[in-house]
Design a protein around this motif. Structure first.
Motif, PDB file in Angstrom:
ATOM      1  N   TYR A  85      24.706 -36.839 -50.376  1.00  0.00           N
ATOM      2  CA  TYR A  85      24.344 -35.464 -50.017  1.00  0.00           C
ATOM      3  C   TYR A  85      25.218 -34.956 -48.877  1.00  0.00           C
ATOM      4  O   TYR A  85      25.649 -33.792 -48.871  1.00  0.00           O
ATOM      5  CB  TYR A  85      22.866 -35.412 -49.615  1.00  0.00           C
ATOM      6  CG  TYR A  85      22.381 -34.013 -49.298  1.00  0.00           C
ATOM      7  CD1 TYR A  85      22.067 -33.134 -50.326  1.00  0.00           C
ATOM      8  CD2 TYR A  85      22.236 -33.585 -47.981  1.00  0.00           C
ATOM      9  CE1 TYR A  85      21.626 -31.849 -50.043  1.00  0.00           C
ATOM     10  CE2 TYR A  85      21.802 -32.313 -47.695  1.00  0.00           C
ATOM     11  CZ  TYR A  85      21.498 -31.443 -48.719  1.00  0.00           C
ATOM     12  OH  TYR A  85      21.072 -30.180 -48.441  1.00  0.00           O
ATOM     13  N   VAL A  96      28.641 -33.701 -50.075  1.00  0.00           N
ATOM     14  CA  VAL A  96      28.684 -32.701 -51.147  1.00  0.00           C
ATOM     15  C   VAL A  96      29.761 -31.648 -50.880  1.00  0.00           C
ATOM     16  O   VAL A  96      30.513 -31.257 -51.771  1.00  0.00           O
ATOM     17  CB  VAL A  96      27.301 -32.024 -51.309  1.00  0.00           C
ATOM     18  CG1 VAL A  96      27.431 -30.721 -52.083  1.00  0.00           C
ATOM     19  CG2 VAL A  96      26.355 -32.951 -52.046  1.00  0.00           C
ATOM     20  N   ASP A  97      29.861 -31.165 -49.632  1.00  0.00           N
ATOM     21  CA  ASP A  97      30.818 -30.102 -49.314  1.00  0.00           C
ATOM     22  C   ASP A  97      32.266 -30.567 -49.384  1.00  0.00           C
ATOM     23  O   ASP A  97      33.175 -29.742 -49.393  1.00  0.00           O
ATOM     24  CB  ASP A  97      30.538 -29.546 -47.911  1.00  0.00           C
ATOM     25  CG  ASP A  97      29.202 -28.826 -47.851  1.00  0.00           C
ATOM     26  OD1 ASP A  97      28.793 -28.268 -48.875  1.00  0.00           O
ATOM     27  OD2 ASP A  97      28.560 -28.826 -46.773  1.00  0.00           O
ATOM     28  N   LYS A 155      13.775 -29.413 -52.585  1.00  0.00           N
ATOM     29  CA  LYS A 155      13.892 -29.780 -51.179  1.00  0.00           C
ATOM     30  C   LYS A 155      14.239 -31.249 -51.033  1.00  0.00           C
ATOM     31  O   LYS A 155      13.898 -32.084 -51.883  1.00  0.00           O
ATOM     32  CB  LYS A 155      12.592 -29.457 -50.435  1.00  0.00           C
ATOM     33  CG  LYS A 155      12.343 -27.954 -50.299  1.00  0.00           C
ATOM     34  CD  LYS A 155      11.119 -27.668 -49.446  1.00  0.00           C
ATOM     35  CE  LYS A 155      10.928 -26.161 -49.261  1.00  0.00           C
ATOM     36  NZ  LYS A 155       9.735 -25.865 -48.445  1.00  0.00           N
ATOM     37  N   LEU A 156      14.890 -31.564 -49.908  1.00  0.00           N
ATOM     38  CA  LEU A 156      15.371 -32.921 -49.659  1.00  0.00           C
ATOM     39  C   LEU A 156      14.203 -33.903 -49.572  1.00  0.00           C
ATOM     40  O   LEU A 156      13.205 -33.652 -48.888  1.00  0.00           O
ATOM     41  CB  LEU A 156      16.174 -32.923 -48.356  1.00  0.00           C
ATOM     42  CG  LEU A 156      17.149 -34.080 -48.121  1.00  0.00           C
ATOM     43  CD1 LEU A 156      18.212 -34.116 -49.209  1.00  0.00           C
ATOM     44  CD2 LEU A 156      17.796 -33.931 -46.745  1.00  0.00           C
ATOM     45  N   CYS A 193      18.084 -31.698 -55.196  1.00  0.00           N
ATOM     46  CA  CYS A 193      18.597 -31.041 -53.992  1.00  0.00           C
ATOM     47  C   CYS A 193      20.130 -31.036 -53.996  1.00  0.00           C
ATOM     48  O   CYS A 193      20.759 -30.025 -53.676  1.00  0.00           O
ATOM     49  CB  CYS A 193      18.065 -31.751 -52.750  1.00  0.00           C
ATOM     50  SG  CYS A 193      18.509 -30.958 -51.205  1.00  0.00           S
ATOM     51  N   VAL A 194      20.732 -32.179 -54.357  1.00  0.00           N
ATOM     52  CA  VAL A 194      22.186 -32.275 -54.461  1.00  0.00           C
ATOM     53  C   VAL A 194      22.705 -31.313 -55.528  1.00  0.00           C
ATOM     54  O   VAL A 194      23.699 -30.597 -55.325  1.00  0.00           O
ATOM     55  CB  VAL A 194      22.614 -33.719 -54.779  1.00  0.00           C
ATOM     56  CG1 VAL A 194      24.096 -33.775 -55.164  1.00  0.00           C
ATOM     57  CG2 VAL A 194      22.356 -34.624 -53.582  1.00  0.00           C
ATOM     58  N   LYS A 214      21.367 -28.528 -56.678  1.00  0.00           N
ATOM     59  CA  LYS A 214      21.267 -27.136 -56.245  1.00  0.00           C
ATOM     60  C   LYS A 214      22.329 -26.805 -55.199  1.00  0.00           C
ATOM     61  O   LYS A 214      22.948 -25.736 -55.239  1.00  0.00           O
ATOM     62  CB  LYS A 214      19.872 -26.864 -55.671  1.00  0.00           C
ATOM     63  CG  LYS A 214      19.688 -25.404 -55.247  1.00  0.00           C
ATOM     64  CD  LYS A 214      18.271 -25.117 -54.775  1.00  0.00           C
ATOM     65  CE  LYS A 214      18.120 -23.652 -54.376  1.00  0.00           C
ATOM     66  NZ  LYS A 214      16.745 -23.345 -53.923  1.00  0.00           N
ATOM     67  N   LYS A 215      22.558 -27.732 -54.259  1.00  0.00           N
ATOM     68  CA  LYS A 215      23.551 -27.474 -53.219  1.00  0.00           C
ATOM     69  C   LYS A 215      24.940 -27.306 -53.820  1.00  0.00           C
ATOM     70  O   LYS A 215      25.700 -26.408 -53.426  1.00  0.00           O
ATOM     71  CB  LYS A 215      23.545 -28.613 -52.202  1.00  0.00           C
ATOM     72  CG  LYS A 215      24.439 -28.346 -50.995  1.00  0.00           C
ATOM     73  CD  LYS A 215      24.317 -29.445 -49.952  1.00  0.00           C
ATOM     74  CE  LYS A 215      25.187 -29.141 -48.734  1.00  0.00           C
ATOM     75  NZ  LYS A 215      25.118 -30.190 -47.712  1.00  0.00           N
ATOM     76  N   ILE A 229      25.142 -23.872 -55.676  1.00  0.00           N
ATOM     77  CA  ILE A 229      25.225 -22.754 -54.726  1.00  0.00           C
ATOM     78  C   ILE A 229      26.588 -22.718 -54.047  1.00  0.00           C
ATOM     79  O   ILE A 229      27.169 -21.654 -53.824  1.00  0.00           O
ATOM     80  CB  ILE A 229      24.089 -22.850 -53.686  1.00  0.00           C
ATOM     81  CG1 ILE A 229      22.738 -22.571 -54.354  1.00  0.00           C
ATOM     82  CG2 ILE A 229      24.314 -21.878 -52.532  1.00  0.00           C
ATOM     83  CD1 ILE A 229      21.549 -22.744 -53.440  1.00  0.00           C
ATOM     84  N   ASN A 230      27.139 -23.901 -53.723  1.00  0.00           N
ATOM     85  CA  ASN A 230      28.460 -23.960 -53.089  1.00  0.00           C
ATOM     86  C   ASN A 230      29.542 -23.308 -53.937  1.00  0.00           C
ATOM     87  O   ASN A 230      30.528 -22.789 -53.419  1.00  0.00           O
ATOM     88  CB  ASN A 230      28.853 -25.410 -52.800  1.00  0.00           C
ATOM     89  CG  ASN A 230      28.182 -25.954 -51.554  1.00  0.00           C
ATOM     90  OD1 ASN A 230      27.448 -25.240 -50.872  1.00  0.00           O
ATOM     91  ND2 ASN A 230      28.417 -27.217 -51.260  1.00  0.00           N
TER      92      ASN A 230
END
Length: 503
Positions: free
Chosen positions: A348, A351-352, A452-453, A471-472, A474-475, A478-479
């Motif tokens: 997680y 992810v970015d 949620k985490l 959660c991963v 969705k992140k 969205i990114n």
């Protein structure tokens, strides 16, 4: 006399409650004087057709009493009336005199009824065609005067509004000519100079107020804007009044109606933005440091604990009672769970920084590449329905999303024969992908909770998992500018819909 300007505003709307009333009244007075002289009139009235009723804008001589019915006529109207005993100092009347009353409609170019021009003349002779032509010319003059004044007023208000916007702007706004001399500067720009220097701004390049290197850089950006149309730069400035600021400067070329080129410059103080970026960079650095610590300093002792527990369990399995062995196995399971949790947490946090390389792949190929990692039970069937359509996508993030969603559907399926459908639906702006299962479903009240985490809807003793997969997913979505939605009645399975933007 009524406020003529505000009436005209209702007919020709503007954005202000002020109009040049005195100028309008003066023009109407001159027009009435012309009518009196040309048509030998004794009284004249200009009546406006207001939405709130009829308003007399201007009146000369005896009060002209006229019925509403007479004003309703849409054509030129003239009639013989009896004179009256009232008079003005300039126009005495006989009691038994005959008068000719003329009612002429005033029409705007938009065919809007502005009002009426009404006057009474001594002559009993009917209007000739020549008289009507002269009257039409006078009426046209009334309309032109009002339209011209209104146009001037609008231009003045536009200029005032533009000036106000510029002055209220917190950015430094300025305009330079082709010789790089400032021809306009707003108050924020002027106030960055000491008062004794502010008279050396308009008409000057102002570069003499800066160090040679800074001045050279300013002129270089001016030349780029003038030659190429636009220049952008971020710079640290020591302002003439002593301020130290960080600004983002955009200079853009434009030309006036005569074709002369100018440069519009806008400098925005981005010190707050730069501070925020610095804080984010620091936070990312600390997160990287945590990731490094977690991957080494936490995983290593955790692995050692797990091995020790397994050795003790193996050595003592014939010595300890059954319930003690079960407790040992519970501890080992918790250790495995903590190891999975740690791995998922690290995933997680990264992810970015996921590889964003794009490629053309079909949904079938994506599934085939991740199927080996899914550990699909024989009781679960996955159907892919995408018609071999290619998706241009960032491969690693997209595979991670699909992997987590299908894994989640498999993990929570409680049917003897689990079925999962992965479908690509037509959409103009998105790759619209639906993942539908026949599992237990999700109660709608938990829709926001599941993303949620570390959130799970079932005990981890029933279903192993860290609660981080959705959660991963969705992140990541969205990114990349997309979104994810879930639909379920809480009984008959669930559908997760991915909206992944196309290029």
């Amino acid at each position: 006399m009524p406020n003529v300007g505000r009436y005209i505003e209702n007919i020709l709307p503007t954005d202000s409650n002020f109009f040049v009333d005195n100028d309008i009244q003066k023009n109407l007075e001159h027009i009435v004087e012309l009518i009196l002289n040309v048509f030998d009139a004794t009284a004249c009235s200009i009546i406006a057709n207001s939405p709130h009723g009829q308003i007399e804008l201007y009146q000369y001589g005896s009060k002209i009493a006229i019925s509403t019915e007479a004003l309703n006529s849409e054509v030129f109207n003239e009639s013989i009336i009896e004179g009256n005993s009232k008079s003005t100092s300039n126009t005495p009347l006989n009691v038994n005199s005959k008068m000719r009353r003329v009612i002429s409609l005033i029409i705007l170019p938009s065919n809007l009824k502005l009002g009426w021009l009404i006057f009474e003349r001594k002559s009993e002779s009917a209007f000739t065609e020549k008289d009507k032509t002269i009257l039409a010319t006078i009426q046209k003059n009334i309309v032109n005067q009002l339209l011209q004044l209104n146009f001037i007023f609008k231009k003045e208000k536009d200029a005032e509004l533009h000036s106000m916007i510029s002055e209220l702007n917190r950015d430094f706004v300025f305009i330079k000519d082709e010789n790089f001399k400032i021809v306009y500067a707003n108050d924020v720009f002027k106030n960055s100079y000491p008062k004794e220097m502010q008279n050396k701004i308009i008409g000057f390049t102002t570069i003499e107020h800066y160090e040679e290197d800074a001045a050279t850089a300013f002129l270089a950006q001016d030349k780029i804007a003038l030659d190429c149309g636009i220049s952008k730069t971020v710079e640290n400035l020591a302002m003439p009044n002593g301020m130290q600021i960080t600004v983002e400067t955009i200079k853009q070329r434009f030309e006036d109606k005569s074709g002369k080129h100018y440069i519009l410059g806008v400098c925005r103080d981005i010190a707050e933005k730069e501070n925020l970026i610095s804080k984010l960079q620091k936070a990312n650095s600390e997160l990287d440091e945590f990731t490094s610590i977690a991957s080494h300093d936490l995983k290593s002792p955790l692995n050692a604990i797990k091995r020790l527990l397994e050795w003790i369990s193996d050595d003592c399995k014939d010595l300890l009672p059954e319930e003690h062995l079960e407790n040992f196995q519970l501890v080992i399971n918790r250790t495995n769970r903590m190891q999975v949790l740690l791995e998922d947490l690290l995933s997680y946090s990264r992810v970015d920084r996921c590889d964003s390389t794009r490629s053309d792949l079909s949904l079938e190929n994506v599934y085939l590449e991740i199927a080996e990692c899914l550990e699909i039970p024989e009781t679960v069937t996955v159907h892919i329905n995408a018609n071999d359509k290619l998706l241009n996508i960032p491969v690693v993030p997209f595979k991670t999303v699909i992997l987590n969603l299908i894994s989640n559907a498999i993990k929570h399926n409680d049917k003897e024969l689990g079925v999962i459908h992965v479908s690509l639906r037509p959409s103009h702006h998105y790759y619209l992908i639906e993942i539908t299962d026949n599992g237990p479903g999700i109660d709608p009240k938990y829709f926001s909770l599941i993303f949620k985490l570390f959130q799970t809807l079932r005990s981890r003793d029933d279903v192993e998992g860290s609660g981080i997969g959705l959660c991963v997913a969705k992140k990541l979505i969205i990114n990349y500018g997309g979104k994810i939605e879930v639909a379920s009645d809480g009984k008959l399975g669930s559908t997760f819909t991915i909206f992944w933007p196309k290029i």
